[in-house]
Scaffold this motif. Structure first.
Motif, mmCIF file in Angstrom:
data_model
loop_
_atom_site.group_PDB
_atom_site.id
_atom_site.type_symbol
_atom_site.label_atom_id
_atom_site.label_comp_id
_atom_site.label_asym_id
_atom_site.label_seq_id
_atom_site.Cartn_x
_atom_site.Cartn_y
_atom_site.Cartn_z
ATOM 1 N N UNK A 44 43.024 46.850 41.946
ATOM 2 C CA UNK A 44 44.076 47.531 41.199
ATOM 3 C C UNK A 44 44.246 46.879 39.837
ATOM 4 N N UNK A 45 44.406 47.712 38.826
ATOM 5 C CA UNK A 45 44.704 47.234 37.483
ATOM 6 C C UNK A 45 46.159 47.558 37.199
ATOM 7 N N UNK A 46 46.890 46.584 36.721
ATOM 8 C CA UNK A 46 48.304 46.733 36.442
ATOM 9 C C UNK A 46 48.554 46.665 34.947
ATOM 10 N N UNK A 47 49.340 47.591 34.449
ATOM 11 C CA UNK A 47 49.804 47.551 33.069
ATOM 12 C C UNK A 47 51.256 47.106 33.153
ATOM 13 N N UNK B 168 50.312 51.002 37.909
ATOM 14 C CA UNK B 168 49.017 50.528 38.410
ATOM 15 C C UNK B 168 48.006 51.659 38.453
ATOM 16 N N UNK B 169 46.732 51.291 38.323
ATOM 17 C CA UNK B 169 45.614 52.228 38.480
ATOM 18 C C UNK B 169 44.718 51.663 39.561
ATOM 19 N N UNK B 170 44.438 52.459 40.593
ATOM 20 C CA UNK B 170 43.566 52.002 41.673
ATOM 21 C C UNK B 170 42.107 52.248 41.316
ATOM 22 N N UNK B 171 41.231 51.639 42.081
ATOM 23 C CA UNK B 171 39.803 51.852 41.895
ATOM 24 C C UNK B 171 39.383 53.285 42.146
ATOM 25 N N UNK B 172 40.191 54.041 42.875
ATOM 26 C CA UNK B 172 39.901 55.452 43.178
ATOM 27 C C UNK B 172 40.522 56.408 42.179
ATOM 28 N N UNK B 173 41.133 55.875 41.125
ATOM 29 C CA UNK B 173 41.683 56.730 40.086
ATOM 30 C C UNK B 173 43.081 57.251 40.347
#
Length: 134
Positions: A43-46, A60-65
């Motif tokens: 997960x990428x968090x802004x 957050x953006x997950x690896x699955x979009x």
């Protein structure tokens, strides 16, 4: 006076748990979002910090979009569109989706998402993959 700051983080960032950790599985945050916030690998968090260095919001953006967990501190709802836009930019050109409470849907449509369905409490939105120019 310090300036507000937007940071892109993962759970491997040394500051991640001190900054975001208190909001994970937090009852007040879960009530605000309609469900708990979890961290998962990939997960990428802004994360938006205010002028005093306090958390003002995150998404957050997950690896699955999936773009999820759009949270803003009380009185900071104006940050929602910018957080979602930052998540879109962090995700790159891939197809994205989100299921959010109705009160958060406008932040997603401002970032190019289209509402595809609605239930009593949540809106489902999608954003197609974006073509890149050579």
């Amino acid at each position: 006076m310090a300036r507000s700051e937007t940071r892109v983080m993962t759970n491997t960032d040394p500051d991640f748990y001190p900054v975001v950790g208190p909001y994970l599985a937090n009852r007040a945050v879960a009530k605000s979002l309609g469900g708990p916030v979890w961290d998962d690998p990939g997960k990428t968090w802004i994360v938006r910090l205010d002028e005093a260095g306090h958390l003002a919001g995150f998404v957050a953006v997950t690896g699955r979009g999936k773009v999820e967990s759009l949270y803003t501190a009380p009185g900071r709802h104006e940050l929602r569109p910018a957080l979602v836009q930052a998540a879109v930019e962090a995700a790159g050109n891939r197809k994205l989706s989100a299921v959010v409470s109705h009160s958060r849907a406008a932040a997603y449509t401002a970032a190019g998402f289209t509402e595809t369905s609605r239930s009593a409490n949540f809106t489902t939105l999608h954003r197609p993959a974006q073509e890149t120019t050579p």
